[in-house]
Design a protein around this motif. Structure first.
Motif, PDB file in Angstrom:
ATOM      1  N   THR A  52       0.728  -1.142  -0.005  1.00 25.12           N
ATOM      2  CA  THR A  52       0.085  -0.038  -0.058  1.00 25.12           C
ATOM      3  C   THR A  52       0.970   1.374  -0.106  1.00 25.12           C
ATOM      4  OG1 THR A  52      -1.797  -1.247   1.326  1.00 25.12           O
ATOM      5  CG2 THR A  52      -1.684   1.248   1.335  1.00 25.12           C
ATOM      6  N   ILE A  53       0.648   2.028  -0.825  1.00 26.08           N
ATOM      7  CA  ILE A  53       1.434   3.444  -0.834  1.00 26.08           C
ATOM      8  C   ILE A  53       0.773   4.688  -0.440  1.00 26.08           C
ATOM      9  CG2 ILE A  53       3.035   2.350  -2.797  1.00 26.08           C
ATOM     10  CD1 ILE A  53       1.468   4.335  -4.705  1.00 26.08           C
ATOM     11  N   THR A  54       1.440   5.704  -0.361  1.00 29.70           N
ATOM     12  CA  THR A  54       0.831   7.071   0.164  1.00 29.70           C
ATOM     13  C   THR A  54       0.949   7.704  -1.094  1.00 29.70           C
ATOM     14  OG1 THR A  54       2.685   8.129   0.378  1.00 29.70           O
ATOM     15  CG2 THR A  54       1.816   6.999   2.489  1.00 29.70           C
ATOM     16  N   THR A  55       0.024   8.797  -1.099  1.00 23.94           N
ATOM     17  CA  THR A  55      -0.178  10.005  -2.043  1.00 23.94           C
ATOM     18  C   THR A  55       1.042  10.461  -2.409  1.00 23.94           C
ATOM     19  OG1 THR A  55      -1.186  11.691  -0.635  1.00 23.94           O
ATOM     20  CG2 THR A  55      -2.733  10.394  -1.693  1.00 23.94           C
ATOM     21  N   GLU A  56       1.801  10.600  -1.562  1.00 24.07           N
ATOM     22  CA  GLU A  56       3.207  11.195  -1.687  1.00 24.07           C
ATOM     23  C   GLU A  56       4.134  10.403  -2.674  1.00 24.07           C
ATOM     24  OE1 GLU A  56       7.560  11.718  -1.134  1.00 24.07           O
ATOM     25  OE2 GLU A  56       6.330  10.163  -0.079  1.00 24.07           O
ATOM     26  N   GLN A  57       4.262   9.124  -2.138  1.00 24.66           N
ATOM     27  CA  GLN A  57       4.917   8.323  -2.709  1.00 24.66           C
ATOM     28  C   GLN A  57       4.258   7.822  -4.552  1.00 24.66           C
ATOM     29  OE1 GLN A  57       4.186   4.841  -0.230  1.00 24.66           O
ATOM     30  NE2 GLN A  57       6.415   4.802   0.226  1.00 24.66           N
ATOM     31  N   GLY A  58       2.944   8.088  -4.552  1.00 26.73           N
ATOM     32  CA  GLY A  58       2.307   8.001  -5.823  1.00 26.73           C
ATOM     33  C   GLY A  58       2.919   9.144  -6.646  1.00 26.73           C
ATOM     34  N   ARG A  60       5.758  10.652  -6.401  1.00 28.95           N
ATOM     35  CA  ARG A  60       6.966  10.413  -6.978  1.00 28.95           C
ATOM     36  C   ARG A  60       6.988   9.666  -8.096  1.00 28.95           C
ATOM     37  NH1 ARG A  60       8.674   9.034  -1.581  1.00 28.95           N
ATOM     38  NH2 ARG A  60      10.092   7.575  -2.395  1.00 28.95           N
ATOM     39  N   LEU A  61       6.010   8.368  -7.809  1.00 29.08           N
ATOM     40  CA  LEU A  61       6.103   7.393  -9.005  1.00 29.08           C
ATOM     41  C   LEU A  61       5.520   8.140 -10.493  1.00 29.08           C
ATOM     42  CD1 LEU A  61       4.429   4.393  -7.188  1.00 29.08           C
ATOM     43  CD2 LEU A  61       6.670   4.549  -8.043  1.00 29.08           C
ATOM     44  N   LEU A  62       4.605   9.004 -10.218  1.00 28.70           N
ATOM     45  CA  LEU A  62       4.295   9.628 -11.334  1.00 28.70           C
ATOM     46  C   LEU A  62       5.231  10.517 -12.027  1.00 28.70           C
ATOM     47  CD1 LEU A  62       2.151  10.974 -13.411  1.00 28.70           C
ATOM     48  CD2 LEU A  62       1.418  12.546 -11.539  1.00 28.70           C
ATOM     49  N   GLU A  63       5.967  11.268 -11.248  1.00 28.63           N
ATOM     50  CA  GLU A  63       7.266  11.901 -11.841  1.00 28.63           C
ATOM     51  C   GLU A  63       8.224  10.944 -12.183  1.00 28.63           C
ATOM     52  OE1 GLU A  63      10.529  15.474 -10.654  1.00 28.63           O
ATOM     53  OE2 GLU A  63       8.854  14.894  -9.288  1.00 28.63           O
ATOM     54  N   ARG A  64       8.450  10.030 -11.863  1.00 28.19           N
ATOM     55  CA  ARG A  64       9.486   9.063 -12.387  1.00 28.19           C
ATOM     56  C   ARG A  64       8.957   8.588 -13.846  1.00 28.19           C
ATOM     57  NH1 ARG A  64       9.994   3.134  -9.308  1.00 28.19           N
ATOM     58  NH2 ARG A  64      10.559   4.608  -7.602  1.00 28.19           N
ATOM     59  N   HIS A  65       7.658   8.157 -13.893  1.00 25.63           N
ATOM     60  CA  HIS A  65       7.004   7.788 -14.969  1.00 25.63           C
ATOM     61  C   HIS A  65       7.418   8.784 -16.250  1.00 25.63           C
ATOM     62  CE1 HIS A  65       4.048   4.825 -17.081  1.00 25.63           C
ATOM     63  NE2 HIS A  65       4.104   5.932 -18.090  1.00 25.63           N
ATOM     64  N   LEU A  66       7.071  10.062 -15.867  1.00 27.34           N
ATOM     65  CA  LEU A  66       7.202  11.330 -16.875  1.00 27.34           C
ATOM     66  C   LEU A  66       8.352  11.236 -17.267  1.00 27.34           C
ATOM     67  CD1 LEU A  66       4.545  13.806 -15.155  1.00 27.34           C
ATOM     68  CD2 LEU A  66       4.191  12.368 -17.039  1.00 27.34           C
ATOM     69  N   ARG A  67       9.415  11.277 -16.348  1.00 22.65           N
ATOM     70  CA  ARG A  67      10.771  11.380 -16.757  1.00 22.65           C
ATOM     71  C   ARG A  67      11.681  10.278 -17.127  1.00 22.65           C
ATOM     72  NH1 ARG A  67      12.126  16.406 -14.945  1.00 22.65           N
ATOM     73  NH2 ARG A  67      11.152  17.128 -13.023  1.00 22.65           N
ATOM     74  N   THR A  68      10.969   9.110 -17.239  1.00 19.23           N
ATOM     75  CA  THR A  68      11.955   8.052 -17.845  1.00 19.23           C
ATOM     76  C   THR A  68      10.997   7.113 -18.567  1.00 19.23           C
ATOM     77  OG1 THR A  68      11.540   6.800 -15.974  1.00 19.23           O
ATOM     78  CG2 THR A  68      13.613   8.456 -15.925  1.00 19.23           C
ATOM     79  N   ARG A  69       9.915   7.051 -18.549  1.00 20.27           N
ATOM     80  CA  ARG A  69       8.917   5.763 -18.666  1.00 20.27           C
ATOM     81  C   ARG A  69       7.884   5.824 -20.134  1.00 20.27           C
ATOM     82  NH1 ARG A  69       8.281   2.303 -14.310  1.00 20.27           N
ATOM     83  NH2 ARG A  69       6.537   1.243 -15.322  1.00 20.27           N
ATOM     84  N   ILE A  70       8.226   6.740 -20.775  1.00 19.07           N
ATOM     85  CA  ILE A  70       7.377   7.046 -22.002  1.00 19.07           C
ATOM     86  C   ILE A  70       7.777   6.355 -23.216  1.00 19.07           C
ATOM     87  CG2 ILE A  70       5.922   8.731 -23.331  1.00 19.07           C
ATOM     88  CD1 ILE A  70       5.166   8.932 -20.624  1.00 19.07           C
ATOM     89  N   ARG A  71       7.253   5.412 -23.983  1.00 24.37           N
ATOM     90  CA  ARG A  71       7.692   4.650 -24.941  1.00 24.37           C
ATOM     91  C   ARG A  71       7.479   5.460 -26.418  1.00 24.37           C
ATOM     92  NH1 ARG A  71      11.373   1.254 -26.451  1.00 24.37           N
ATOM     93  NH2 ARG A  71      10.665   0.083 -28.371  1.00 24.37           N
ATOM     94  N   TRP A  72       8.502   6.080 -26.898  1.00 25.22           N
ATOM     95  CA  TRP A  72       8.739   6.814 -27.998  1.00 25.22           C
ATOM     96  C   TRP A  72       9.830   6.360 -28.619  1.00 25.22           C
ATOM     97  CZ3 TRP A  72       5.090  10.643 -29.402  1.00 25.22           C
ATOM     98  CH2 TRP A  72       5.552  11.519 -30.390  1.00 25.22           C
ATOM     99  N   LYS A  73       9.794   5.415 -29.671  1.00 25.58           N
ATOM    100  CA  LYS A  73      10.942   4.955 -30.583  1.00 25.58           C
ATOM    101  C   LYS A  73      11.737   4.246 -29.461  1.00 25.58           C
ATOM    102  CE  LYS A  73      10.485   8.317 -34.087  1.00 25.58           C
ATOM    103  NZ  LYS A  73      11.208   9.660 -34.533  1.00 25.58           N
ATOM    104  N   ARG A  74      11.802   4.680 -28.315  1.00 23.43           N
ATOM    105  CA  ARG A  74      12.671   4.124 -27.232  1.00 23.43           C
ATOM    106  C   ARG A  74      12.356   4.610 -25.820  1.00 23.43           C
ATOM    107  NH1 ARG A  74      16.018   8.215 -25.823  1.00 23.43           N
ATOM    108  NH2 ARG A  74      16.817   9.784 -27.709  1.00 23.43           N
ATOM    109  N   TRP A  75      12.436   4.120 -24.581  1.00 18.53           N
ATOM    110  CA  TRP A  75      11.927   4.694 -23.514  1.00 18.53           C
ATOM    111  C   TRP A  75      12.710   5.929 -23.243  1.00 18.53           C
ATOM    112  CZ3 TRP A  75       7.935   2.692 -21.538  1.00 18.53           C
ATOM    113  CH2 TRP A  75       7.383   1.421 -21.780  1.00 18.53           C
TER     114      TRP A  75
END
Length: 161
Positions: A52-58, A60-75
């Motif tokens: 179970t995660i907190t909204t603060e951890q959520g 941070r995960l959102l920011e991690r996703h935006l900075r590194t995890r979008i698939r566009w020819k490569r990650w």
């Protein structure tokens, strides 16, 4: 080009529901504000699939996703995508909305939207109707199990709000 700021994260949070525990969400497990969980992934030493995660951890995960995890020819991060493909001089608010679109979008449709923005790059407001149509139109994805195209009604409803 603007960058990911607290305003970007907060803008996306207002449209995404928060899941404190992992839930199956269209071909993958998600947690937090729609973060796609990869096998074995953790935050603060906690396994995302079973914790179970907190909204603060959520957030941070959102920011991690935006900075590194979008698939566009490569990650890559969404800033890299927009810096390399969007020619318009966007305000921070426009950037935040476009990042949200990239976060929730199907990338063939995101590419079309960026083309529409670039078509009106000298006056991004001139292309607003075209961009709004892409934003609120049917967003589809192919179900890997059935091979059929499905309209992602939740995403469409979220964008119309």
């Amino acid at each position: 080009m603007p960058s990911i700021q607290a305003s970007t994260i907060n803008f996306i949070k207002q449209w995404e529901g928060f899941l404190s525990r992992a839930k199956w969400d269209y071909q993958r497990y998600a947690i937090g504000y729609g973060y796609d969980i990869l096998d074995g992934e953790t935050i603060d030493g906690l396994p995302l699939l079973t914790s179970t995660i907190t909204t603060e951890q959520g957030g941070r995960l959102l920011e991690r996703h935006l900075r590194t995890r979008i698939r566009w020819k490569r990650w890559v991060g969404v800033e890299q995508i927009l810096a390399g493909s969007c020619q318009a001089a966007l305000t921070q608010d426009q950037f935040d909305a476009l990042v949200d679109y990239c976060y929730g979008g199907i990338f063939s449709q995101v590419k079309d939207t960026i083309k529409a923005i670039n078509k009106h790059a000298s006056n991004v407001f001139a292309g607003e109707a075209e961009i709004r149509a892409a934003w609120t139109g049917p967003i589809t994805a192919t179900d890997a199990r059935t091979g059929q195209r499905t309209i992602l009604t939740g995403l469409v409803a979220r964008r119309k709000a």
